[in-house]
Design an enzyme around this catalytic site. Sequence first.
Site, mmCIF file in Angstrom:
data_model
loop_
_atom_site.group_PDB
_atom_site.id
_atom_site.type_symbol
_atom_site.label_atom_id
_atom_site.label_comp_id
_atom_site.label_asym_id
_atom_site.label_seq_id
_atom_site.Cartn_x
_atom_site.Cartn_y
_atom_site.Cartn_z
ATOM 1 N N GLU A 144 -11.300 9.770 11.823
ATOM 2 C CA GLU A 144 -12.340 10.347 10.778
ATOM 3 C C GLU A 144 -12.941 9.179 10.204
ATOM 4 O OE1 GLU A 144 -11.692 10.756 6.931
ATOM 5 O OE2 GLU A 144 -9.442 10.676 6.706
ATOM 6 N N LYS B 80 -2.119 13.428 0.768
ATOM 7 C CA LYS B 80 -2.488 12.287 -0.440
ATOM 8 C C LYS B 80 -1.596 12.458 -1.501
ATOM 9 C CE LYS B 80 -6.654 13.521 -0.754
ATOM 10 N NZ LYS B 80 -7.961 13.916 -1.076
#
Length: 314
Positions: A29, A164
């Site tokens: 990514e 996250k």
Amino acid sequence: MTDQRQLPIDVKADVAAALERQGPVVALETTVIAHGLPYPLNRDTARALEAAVRAAGAVPATLGVVEGRIKIGLDEDQIEHFARNDGSCRKLSRRDIPVVLAERGDGATTVAGTMILASLVGIPIMATGGIGGVHRGAETTMDISADLTELARSPVAVVCAGAKAVLDLEKTLEYLETQGVPVVGYGTDRLPAFYVRETRHELEARVDTPEAAAALIDAKRRLGLAGGLVIANPIPHEHALDADFAERAIAAALAEAEARGIAGKDVTPFLLSRMEKLTEGKSVAANAALIRNNAGVAARIAVAYAGLRSGQSS
Ligand code: PSU
Ligand code: MN
């Protein structure tokens, strides 16, 4: 694979050759490069990720959109351009990809965006730092990353260090369960949370080798179930942050985001940059290290998966 004749898409030569022979390819990514890490650590990390994939015997494909063209594999200059992001580079989740193509603009892909572009050309595995998820306070903000719905749609296995740490991990796991997305610990029984190796959240499945991970990806493919899976790989011991230290910094960063009214796609970049200040750079060093580690594991899984597929077709 989608009919690509109508799409402005360029596949880098080494990636095209590997896909042609059904060899191992790992998609990487670029939001973490353009919007997640500071320059020049982001550029160096992008290079290190490609090197880690190559060292494990797979071909890296760093994905993005440049002047409205989908790039399956970026060159050095393009990576430099993304890393220096002057503000012209969009953050591309599912909703943003048609917009950037029509505008002929530039964009860096999130996990969701990377999964979409990877599946256009049949790349089955990608690496990232941490997936997006259900934010703390989502019961009022409704901030739930499109990464989670993408995981239910596009057939790409996402190697990450869990979600996250700024998220509500319990709700993130609930959401993934609802969406039918397997979350598998790589050498762990518990969900890792990015900067820290484990949380109290127990996972339903665990694999300990690239071969076992590849078998799981293959089983899902054969069942014809839509969507991908999450392979949660803990940050290496030597780079992990102390859990209390990380949590205190997260709480402070979240409070600041709320006070300033940060919302939408800006939440994650804001929190990551505040975390950098609050931890005196330790968070970004950990972030870069865990992504490198994930790229290597993703490549080993890609090699095992390619071996499995070639065994099936012979
Ligand atoms: N984790 C990081 N850095 C990042 C991201 C995740 O350590 O930059 C990015 C990924 O690209 C992920 C995205 O897909 O944040 C999620 O953003 P949002 O929550 O706005 O969907
Ligand atoms: Mn969001």
